[in-house]
Design an enzyme around this catalytic site. Structure first.
Site, PDB file in Angstrom:
ATOM      1  N   SER A 195       0.856  -1.179   0.000  1.00  0.00           N
ATOM      2  CA  SER A 195       0.000   0.000   0.000  1.00  0.00           C
ATOM      3  C   SER A 195       0.892   1.228   0.000  1.00  0.00           C
ATOM      4  O   SER A 195       2.086   1.151   0.337  1.00  0.00           O
ATOM      5  CB  SER A 195      -0.881   0.002   1.259  1.00  0.00           C
ATOM      6  OG  SER A 195      -1.482   1.264   1.484  1.00  0.00           O
ATOM      7  N   TYR A 203      -1.428   0.195  10.636  1.00  0.00           N
ATOM      8  CA  TYR A 203      -1.491  -0.261   9.244  1.00  0.00           C
ATOM      9  C   TYR A 203      -0.165   0.010   8.547  1.00  0.00           C
ATOM     10  O   TYR A 203       0.335  -0.835   7.792  1.00  0.00           O
ATOM     11  CB  TYR A 203      -2.640   0.437   8.527  1.00  0.00           C
ATOM     12  CG  TYR A 203      -2.952  -0.125   7.154  1.00  0.00           C
ATOM     13  CD1 TYR A 203      -3.204  -1.472   6.974  1.00  0.00           C
ATOM     14  CD2 TYR A 203      -2.993   0.705   6.036  1.00  0.00           C
ATOM     15  CE1 TYR A 203      -3.493  -1.989   5.720  1.00  0.00           C
ATOM     16  CE2 TYR A 203      -3.277   0.199   4.779  1.00  0.00           C
ATOM     17  CZ  TYR A 203      -3.520  -1.148   4.620  1.00  0.00           C
ATOM     18  OH  TYR A 203      -3.800  -1.655   3.370  1.00  0.00           O
TER      19      TYR A 203
END
Length: 274
Positions: free
Chosen positions: A133, A146
């Protein structure tokens, strides 16, 4: 014809990539923790796409799914580690019951699936696609857990690329920015402990204000991933979308600035020469 083994196919990029690969004539093993959610995917493809249950955090389940893929198709040459979800909230707000399960899926699940698949890939060569990501490129407030999980994916992937090169196995780290999938609405959880001290920085409202409004076209992203898998000169890192590229450029510039500013002091740390 390529053969794919893809995790996390119930939604998002995993679902779209499995269908896109099958539609172009490839064979696909599509997996999900709840296989009932994906069984209909197989119907149009006359046996070229099969669906299997797989909880990536279960090492035995990963081995069983890989064995079934080998039994059905004789093996596979592309592993896509796509299963994962996000957690938003400040570091202090998060609790072990929230962040540990996320690491189990995003990091340890990727490891277990990769370890199960490597004996197959070492025989045939091929490609490992690890879905990272933009959060794996640069950290920021409200997404620290995250960030940490995706930074781990980046490190594991870089090590794998080095380890597996002698076997003819490539690694592709896909680093999407915001794309209009159902990730924000379906696959992002929020830290339940809301602290007023972090009201301005915990990104509590990011999901509700951005879900369904992302500028990125996921079908265009899938087309780029397919192109990279097919290419002889695919990169190790593949930021997807203008935001991912802008974040990458800022990170590189910031890193370079830090290195240059303290270089002379920081490198003067060896033992003095006699």
């Amino acid at each position: 014809m390529k053969t794919w083994f893809i995790t996390g196919c119930s939604s998002g990029f995993g679902h779209r990539l499995a269908l896109a690969a099958a539609r172009r004539g490839d064979r696909v093993v599509a997996t999900a923790r709840n296989v009932e959610a994906i069984v209909e995917m197989a119907e149009p493809f006359d046996g070229r796409l099969i669906t299997l249950p797989l909880d990536v955090t279960d090492a035995a389940a990963a081995k069983a799914a890989v064995a079934k893929a080998v039994e059905t198709f004789g093996g596979f040459d592309i592993l896509v580690n796509n299963a994962g979800y996000g957690l938003l909230g400040a570091i202090e707000e998060g609790t072990p019951g929230e962040y540990r399960p996320m690491f189990e899926v995003n990091v340890f699940g990727l490891i277990e699936t990769t370890r199960a698949a490597l004996p197959v890939l070492r025989r045939s060569g091929g490609t490992i696609v690890n879905m990272s990501s933009v959060a794996g490129i640069s950290g920021g407030s409200g997404r620290g857990y995250y960030n940490a999980a995706k930074f781990a994916v980046e490190g594991i992937s870089e090590a794998l690329a080095d380890e597996l090169e002698p076997f003819g196995i490539r690694v592709l780290i896909v680093e999407p920015g915001p794309f209009r999938t159902d990730f924000l609405g379906r696959s992002v959880t929020m830290a339940a402990n809301e602290m007023r001290e972090y009201a301005a920085s915990s990104r509590k409202h990011y999901r509700e204000t951005n879900d369904g409004k992302q500028a990125g076209d996921p079908d265009k992203a899938i087309a780029v991933i397919l192109q990279a898998v097919d290419a002889d000169d695919a990169p190790l890192h593949l930021p997807l979308g203008p935001i991912a590229h802008a974040v990458s450029e800022r990170k590189l510039a910031s890193f370079r600035s830090d290195i240059d500013a303290w270089r002379d002091i920081a490198i003067a740390t060896d033992f003095d020469q006699p």
